[in-house]
Design a protein around this motif. Structure first.
Motif, PDB file in Angstrom:
ATOM      1  N   ARG A  89       0.835  -1.201   0.000  1.00  0.00           N
ATOM      2  CA  ARG A  89       0.000   0.000   0.000  1.00  0.00           C
ATOM      3  C   ARG A  89       0.871   1.253   0.000  1.00  0.00           C
ATOM      4  N   GLU A  90       0.392   2.314  -0.665  1.00  0.00           N
ATOM      5  CA  GLU A  90       1.181   3.547  -0.772  1.00  0.00           C
ATOM      6  C   GLU A  90       1.406   4.171   0.592  1.00  0.00           C
ATOM      7  N   SER A  91       0.388   4.244   1.379  1.00  0.00           N
ATOM      8  CA  SER A  91       0.536   4.856   2.693  1.00  0.00           C
ATOM      9  C   SER A  91       0.251   3.813   3.770  1.00  0.00           C
ATOM     10  N   LYS A  92       1.254   3.553   4.582  1.00  0.00           N
ATOM     11  CA  LYS A  92       1.104   2.557   5.629  1.00  0.00           C
ATOM     12  C   LYS A  92       0.937   3.202   7.004  1.00  0.00           C
ATOM     13  N   ILE A  97      -1.601  14.830  15.030  1.00  0.00           N
ATOM     14  CA  ILE A  97      -1.130  16.180  15.393  1.00  0.00           C
ATOM     15  C   ILE A  97      -1.590  16.505  16.809  1.00  0.00           C
ATOM     16  N   ASP A  98      -0.635  16.930  17.627  1.00  0.00           N
ATOM     17  CA  ASP A  98      -0.947  17.340  19.005  1.00  0.00           C
ATOM     18  C   ASP A  98      -1.229  18.846  18.973  1.00  0.00           C
ATOM     19  N   GLN A 136       3.982  10.010  13.471  1.00  0.00           N
ATOM     20  CA  GLN A 136       3.508   9.016  12.511  1.00  0.00           C
ATOM     21  C   GLN A 136       2.990   7.790  13.267  1.00  0.00           C
ATOM     22  N   ILE A 137       1.796   7.371  12.896  1.00  0.00           N
ATOM     23  CA  ILE A 137       1.197   6.197  13.542  1.00  0.00           C
ATOM     24  C   ILE A 137       0.889   5.151  12.477  1.00  0.00           C
TER      25      ILE A 137
END
Length: 309
Positions: A89-92, A97-98, A136-137
């Protein structure tokens, strides 16, 4: 398992149920939504079903699913199970944002501007670069989808390994039948020589008695009793009959098909036992040669049986 008809035409036997070798290899692949799961199975001989499963960490939750899928289709053998997982997948990952922390950075910049009388060049790009504002999660994986892909790949691998094991099993059946025929063809030769073995014993016994007694008269009654005792003690009719019976039983088990390995192993032990008894009873060099040949064929049969489920 695909059932096929029993065929004894031209002396050949096609088992009613498929007979599997324990040696084989199968590979299955399942793909969906950029996820790809590959399962490989390698099997060798073992008395029981012994699974050695190597899983990526992401599939730890599904080990029991994989184990049950294999156990439902494969009865015996040491099986190495390899699972490979690819995520294309392109985005894993996703961004978190805090906003509270970002607001504190902005307020701190304004406070510095007011107190230190400097220009405030603290823009959005600078906020995003500040520690812990953006994290990043990794996306949470869909375990149901992963489990379905794993099962699909495993089923394909099982189908592949069973196809190979069935081909090898059929080849082993043909070889076993040939070796059993080799044994069966030698038994009549032993039956033919067995009476001669008794005659040779009688002649040798008479010669020894005459040599010992010299000119003294021979007690024919005692001599006959001795020969009768020898005949009863060293008669091989029962062993030969049981050997024929074991061979017929062996062939019948192969004809029925299915999981035959343990059954055939027991029959071969009995065949070997009767052959040993025949060898111990007969003092004829030619019979001994035939017995050695039969034992050699039985040992080859035993080794081949170890490959069958």
């Amino acid at each position: 398992m695909t059932a096929i008809a029993n065929n004894q035409k031209n002396g050949e036997i096609t088992p009613v149920s498929t007979i599997y070798s324990m040696t084989g290899y199968g590979k299955g692949i399942a793909e969906q939504d950029g996820l790809k799961v590959t399962v490989e199975l390698r099997s060798v001989n073992h008395r029981f079903l012994d699974l050695n499963i190597k899983l990526p960490k992401i599939f730890t939750f599904a080990e029991d699913i994989l184990r049950k899928a294999i156990q439902s289709e494969i009865l015996r053998g040491h099986i190495d199970v390899y699972v490979n997982y690819e995520d294309t997948r392109e985005s894993k990952k996703t961004l978190a944002i805090d906003y509270d922390l970002a607001s504190q950075y902005v307020l701190a910049a304004r406070e510095i501007q007011g107190r230190c009388l400097v220009q405030n060049n603290f823009y959005v790009a600078e906020v995003l670069r500040m520690p812990d504002v953006v994290t990043q999660i990794a996306k949470e994986e869909d375990e149901d989808l992963l489990a379905d892909l794993l099962k699909a790949a495993c089923e394909a691998a099982i189908e592949g390994i069973n196809e190979m094991k069935a081909r090898e099993g059929l080849a082993l059946v043909k070889d076993l039948l040939q070796k059993v025929d080799n044994v069966k063809n030698v038994i009549p030769k032993i039956e033919e020589l067995a009476p001669k073995n008794l005659q040779e014993y009688r002649s040798k016994l008479e010669e020894r008695v005459k040599e010992y007694l010299k000119d003294a008269p021979i007690d024919e009654v005692k001599l006959i009793n001795e020969i009768a005792f020898y005949s009863d003690k060293f008669c091989t009719d029962e062993e030969v009959t049981r050997l024929y019976t074991h061979i017929d039983h062996f062939t019948a088990i192969l004809s029925d098909g299915g999981a035959v390995g343990k059954k055939l192993d027991f029959i071969v032990q009995e065949m070997n036992r009767e052959t040993n008894t025949i060898g111990s009873k007969c003092n004829n060099a030619q019979i001994t040669e035939y017995v050695v040949y039969i034992k050699s064929e039985i040992e080859k049969i035993r080794e081949q049986i170890q490959n069958l489920v």
